[in-house]
Design an enzyme around this catalytic site. Structure first.
Site, PDB file in Angstrom:
ATOM      1  N   THR A 116       0.656  -0.959   0.241  1.00 38.01           N
ATOM      2  CA  THR A 116      -0.125  -0.134   0.006  1.00 38.01           C
ATOM      3  C   THR A 116       0.576   1.547  -0.035  1.00 38.01           C
ATOM      4  O   THR A 116       1.567   1.585   0.955  1.00 38.01           O
ATOM      5  CB  THR A 116      -0.561  -0.172   1.037  1.00 38.01           C
ATOM      6  OG1 THR A 116      -1.774  -0.974   0.925  1.00 38.01           O
ATOM      7  CG2 THR A 116      -2.046   1.036   1.779  1.00 38.01           C
ATOM      8  N   GLN A 164      -3.542  -7.489  -6.691  1.00 35.40           N
ATOM      9  CA  GLN A 164      -3.609  -7.975  -5.291  1.00 35.40           C
ATOM     10  C   GLN A 164      -5.853  -7.233  -5.536  1.00 35.40           C
ATOM     11  O   GLN A 164      -5.769  -6.319  -5.349  1.00 35.40           O
ATOM     12  CB  GLN A 164      -2.730  -7.528  -4.714  1.00 35.40           C
ATOM     13  CG  GLN A 164      -3.906  -8.708  -2.801  1.00 35.40           C
ATOM     14  CD  GLN A 164      -3.012  -8.008  -2.324  1.00 35.40           C
ATOM     15  OE1 GLN A 164      -3.314  -7.286  -1.843  1.00 35.40           O
ATOM     16  NE2 GLN A 164      -2.260  -8.599  -1.300  1.00 35.40           N
ATOM     17  N   HIS A 206      -6.477 -11.235  -1.968  1.00 33.26           N
ATOM     18  CA  HIS A 206      -5.880 -10.954  -0.331  1.00 33.26           C
ATOM     19  C   HIS A 206      -7.348 -11.680   0.310  1.00 33.26           C
ATOM     20  O   HIS A 206      -8.205 -10.832   0.952  1.00 33.26           O
ATOM     21  CB  HIS A 206      -5.706  -9.330  -0.368  1.00 33.26           C
ATOM     22  CG  HIS A 206      -4.815  -8.976   0.653  1.00 33.26           C
ATOM     23  ND1 HIS A 206      -4.188  -9.813   1.254  1.00 33.26           N
ATOM     24  CD2 HIS A 206      -4.541  -7.638   1.216  1.00 33.26           C
ATOM     25  CE1 HIS A 206      -3.747  -9.036   2.569  1.00 33.26           C
ATOM     26  NE2 HIS A 206      -4.567  -8.094   2.088  1.00 33.26           N
ATOM     27  N   ASN A 229      -3.677 -10.620   6.529  1.00 35.51           N
ATOM     28  CA  ASN A 229      -4.021  -9.613   7.429  1.00 35.51           C
ATOM     29  C   ASN A 229      -5.133  -8.331   8.181  1.00 35.51           C
ATOM     30  O   ASN A 229      -4.731  -7.562   7.989  1.00 35.51           O
ATOM     31  CB  ASN A 229      -2.821  -8.102   6.643  1.00 35.51           C
ATOM     32  CG  ASN A 229      -2.103  -8.783   6.207  1.00 35.51           C
ATOM     33  OD1 ASN A 229      -1.226  -9.636   7.091  1.00 35.51           O
ATOM     34  ND2 ASN A 229      -1.290  -7.932   5.360  1.00 35.51           N
ATOM     35  N   TYR A 243      -8.029  -7.860   6.383  1.00 36.07           N
ATOM     36  CA  TYR A 243      -8.936  -7.847   6.152  1.00 36.07           C
ATOM     37  C   TYR A 243     -10.873  -8.589   6.135  1.00 36.07           C
ATOM     38  O   TYR A 243     -10.251 -10.082   6.507  1.00 36.07           O
ATOM     39  CB  TYR A 243      -8.585  -7.468   4.644  1.00 36.07           C
ATOM     40  CG  TYR A 243      -7.422  -6.151   4.879  1.00 36.07           C
ATOM     41  CD1 TYR A 243      -8.165  -5.096   5.551  1.00 36.07           C
ATOM     42  CD2 TYR A 243      -6.058  -7.068   4.777  1.00 36.07           C
ATOM     43  CE1 TYR A 243      -6.978  -3.878   5.902  1.00 36.07           C
ATOM     44  CE2 TYR A 243      -5.164  -5.287   5.013  1.00 36.07           C
ATOM     45  CZ  TYR A 243      -5.619  -4.166   5.469  1.00 36.07           C
ATOM     46  OH  TYR A 243      -5.202  -3.396   6.250  1.00 36.07           O
ATOM     47  N   ARG A 302      -2.768 -14.873  -0.876  1.00 37.20           N
ATOM     48  CA  ARG A 302      -2.859 -14.398  -0.134  1.00 37.20           C
ATOM     49  C   ARG A 302      -2.938 -14.770   1.512  1.00 37.20           C
ATOM     50  O   ARG A 302      -4.544 -14.640   1.893  1.00 37.20           O
ATOM     51  CB  ARG A 302      -1.866 -13.352  -0.245  1.00 37.20           C
ATOM     52  CG  ARG A 302      -1.098 -12.696   0.863  1.00 37.20           C
ATOM     53  CD  ARG A 302      -1.051 -10.920   0.968  1.00 37.20           C
ATOM     54  NE  ARG A 302       0.337 -10.604   1.049  1.00 37.20           N
ATOM     55  CZ  ARG A 302       1.826  -9.985   1.545  1.00 37.20           C
ATOM     56  NH1 ARG A 302       1.477  -9.696   2.495  1.00 37.20           N
ATOM     57  NH2 ARG A 302       2.275 -10.416   1.239  1.00 37.20           N
ATOM     58  N   ASN A 325      -4.099  -5.626  13.319  1.00 33.95           N
ATOM     59  CA  ASN A 325      -5.933  -5.658  13.078  1.00 33.95           C
ATOM     60  C   ASN A 325      -6.421  -6.173  13.671  1.00 33.95           C
ATOM     61  O   ASN A 325      -7.475  -7.121  13.301  1.00 33.95           O
ATOM     62  CB  ASN A 325      -6.267  -5.527  11.331  1.00 33.95           C
ATOM     63  CG  ASN A 325      -6.071  -4.587  10.761  1.00 33.95           C
ATOM     64  OD1 ASN A 325      -5.777  -3.668  10.577  1.00 33.95           O
ATOM     65  ND2 ASN A 325      -5.399  -4.506   9.187  1.00 33.95           N
ATOM     66  N   GLY A 351       9.176  -6.333   0.416  1.00 29.29           N
ATOM     67  CA  GLY A 351       8.440  -5.500   0.481  1.00 29.29           C
ATOM     68  C   GLY A 351       9.451  -3.808   0.897  1.00 29.29           C
ATOM     69  O   GLY A 351       9.254  -3.501  -0.394  1.00 29.29           O
ATOM     70  N   ARG A 352       9.847  -3.420   2.285  1.00 24.88           N
ATOM     71  CA  ARG A 352      10.537  -2.443   2.171  1.00 24.88           C
ATOM     72  C   ARG A 352      11.605  -2.773   0.935  1.00 24.88           C
ATOM     73  O   ARG A 352      11.580  -1.233   0.704  1.00 24.88           O
ATOM     74  CB  ARG A 352      11.091  -2.136   3.867  1.00 24.88           C
ATOM     75  CG  ARG A 352       9.575  -2.195   4.138  1.00 24.88           C
ATOM     76  CD  ARG A 352       9.099  -2.433   5.584  1.00 24.88           C
ATOM     77  NE  ARG A 352       9.189  -3.344   6.400  1.00 24.88           N
ATOM     78  CZ  ARG A 352       8.915  -4.011   7.746  1.00 24.88           C
ATOM     79  NH1 ARG A 352       9.005  -3.677   8.594  1.00 24.88           N
ATOM     80  NH2 ARG A 352       9.385  -5.442   7.720  1.00 24.88           N
TER      81      ARG A 352
HETATM   82  C1  PHB Z   1      -1.700  -0.927   5.132  1.00 26.62           C
HETATM   83  O1  PHB Z   1      -2.773   0.066   4.047  1.00 26.62           O
HETATM   84  O2  PHB Z   1      -2.303  -0.496   6.416  1.00 26.62           O
HETATM   85  C2  PHB Z   1      -1.980  -2.347   4.313  1.00 26.62           C
HETATM   86  C3  PHB Z   1      -2.527  -3.219   3.104  1.00 26.62           C
HETATM   87  C4  PHB Z   1      -2.428  -4.260   3.016  1.00 26.62           C
HETATM   88  C5  PHB Z   1      -2.104  -5.340   4.259  1.00 26.62           C
HETATM   89  C6  PHB Z   1      -1.637  -4.622   5.043  1.00 26.62           C
HETATM   90  C7  PHB Z   1      -1.725  -3.110   5.757  1.00 26.62           C
HETATM   91  O3  PHB Z   1      -2.244  -5.961   3.623  1.00 26.62           O
END
Ligand code: PHB
Length: 375
Positions: free
Chosen positions: A31, A105, A184, A187, A189, A236, A244, A327-328
């Site tokens: 994101t 995604q 997705h 995390n 959602y 995923r 969350n 990611g990062r």
């Molecule tokens: C976020 O926007 O903080 C975010 C979005 C998707 C994820 C994790 C965090 O899987």
């Protein structure tokens, strides 16, 4: 002199669902909250960012809302309007013209939203009316992080509409030129909310028993397969994540069973968040859960877990995974595969520019070549 090792596990090509991935260094869904407003529309700057990262074995797009109801944060992009489809087409064209591959995604946030972000100021929806304690979102550029309120439990008759949102999102992703999609289900959602016992207290056929908790996620995945074909669809999951406000009483059982279903469906890949978003796992023992999933899921397995290149090489060599998402490091290093191949130093990321803003901290991280030219 080059540091390249021809046997480097990260640089063995892999065929996945008809796509040849030239390396095992994949870009995680990230994101970045930089779509154009109004309308949550991907733009030329977003296309540049993804194009810069086209050397990834595969790019997974940032989480993208499949419907207005599926939106949970300001500035995240959607895939439910024609303008959004056209915007994403710029992204996929840019990635393909640079020789890359990209999956979208597909995202519905469920309860991780706010009336300010919902159509007609409605309450966000979820399997059950359970407030995710401590979960936050942001609703505008100046709002800062705000608490996520208690959601409304979906009525049984609304499930078909949820499946339809995913089907339409999958179809729109196809129109936008993606190579495939990732559902997705991690995390915290919507689909994760259905899977995990802590957020799903339903008493109809979509909750309670294990099979019931898996029902909606499996209906959604089947609908997406019906659009794309099984070999273009990945999923995923985040079996032990607590981000969350998530909890499952028995992640080995829940995700072992889910992974078995996904194995039988023959999807392109399973991506597993092996720690959790930003590392805050809590429930269960990840290695045991991962082992349970690996026992039943025989397809292509993608690991996500803040691994270094060395850890990724080792895990691939040991057969723990086939591919790894980063990611990062990919935020800060557009040429991450090249840097891993050369064992070159990495740019450091600046977390103050992760979410929102413009080119700074987005498209202005230099490649190795640019660093050498400017040295
Ligand atoms: C976020 O926007 O903080 C975010 C979005 C998707 C994820 C994790 C965090 O899987």
């Amino acid at each position: 002199m080059s540091n390249q090792n021809p046997n480097d596990p990260l640089f063995q090509p892999l065929n996945m669902g008809g796509l040849t991935l030239p390396n095992r260094v994949l870009m995680s869904p990230l994101t970045r909250s930089r779509s154009s407003q109004p309308g949550d529309i991907p733009n030329d700057m977003n296309a540049r960012y993804y194009q810069q990262r086209a050397s990834a074995g595969l790019i997974l797009s940032e989480a993208t809302q499949i419907s207005p109801q599926g939106k949970g944060y300001a500035f995240t992009p959607g895939i439910h309007s024609q303008d959004q489809i056209d915007g994403w087409k710029k992204v996929t064209d840019a990635v393909h013209s640079a020789g890359g591959r990209i999956h979208m995604q597909l995202w519905h946030v469920g309860r991780i939203s706010h009336p300010e972000l919902q159509p007609d100021g409605n309450q966000p929806v979820a399997p059950s009316a359970i407030k995710p304690e401590g979960a936050k979102t942001f609703i505008s550029a100046d709002s800062g992080m705000v608490d996520v309120p208690e959601p409304r439990a979906l009525e049984t008759h609304e499930m078909a509409g949820i499946v339809e949102q995913y089907r339409q999102g999958a179809l729109n992703a196809q129109k936008a030129g993606f190579d495939g999609v990732e559902v997705h289900a991690a995390n915290g959602y919507l689909l994760d909310q259905f899977l995990k016992s802590g957020s799903n207290h339903r008493t109809d056929e979509y909750g309670g028993s294990l099979e019931n908790r898996l029902r909606l996620p499996l209906m959604v995945i089947q609908a997406v397969i019906d659009v794309w074909g099984k070999d273009k669809v990945g999923v995923r999951i985040g079996p032990t994540g607590s981000f969350n406000a998530m909890h499952d009483d028995n992640p080995i059982e829940t995700f072992g069973a889910f992974a078995k279903h996904l194995n039988d469906l023959g999807i392109a890949y399973l991506e597993v968040v092996e720690d959790s978003f930003q590392g805050n796992h809590a429930n269960g023992r990840p290695e045991e859960v991962i082992a349970a999933i690996r026992t039943v899921y025989k397809g292509t397995y993608i690991a996500n877990g803040a691994y270094t290149a060395e850890e990724a090489r080792r895990r691939i060599s040991e057969g723990r995974c086939d591919l790894v998402t980063f990611g990062r490091p990919f935020i800060a290093n557009p040429d991450l595969p090249e840097r891993f191949r050369e064992n070159a130093p990495l740019n450091e990321w600046d977390d103050s520019t992760f979410y929102g803003g413009g080119e700074h901290g987005y498209t202005d991280y230099p490649t190795l070549e640019e660093l050498e030219t400017n040295a």
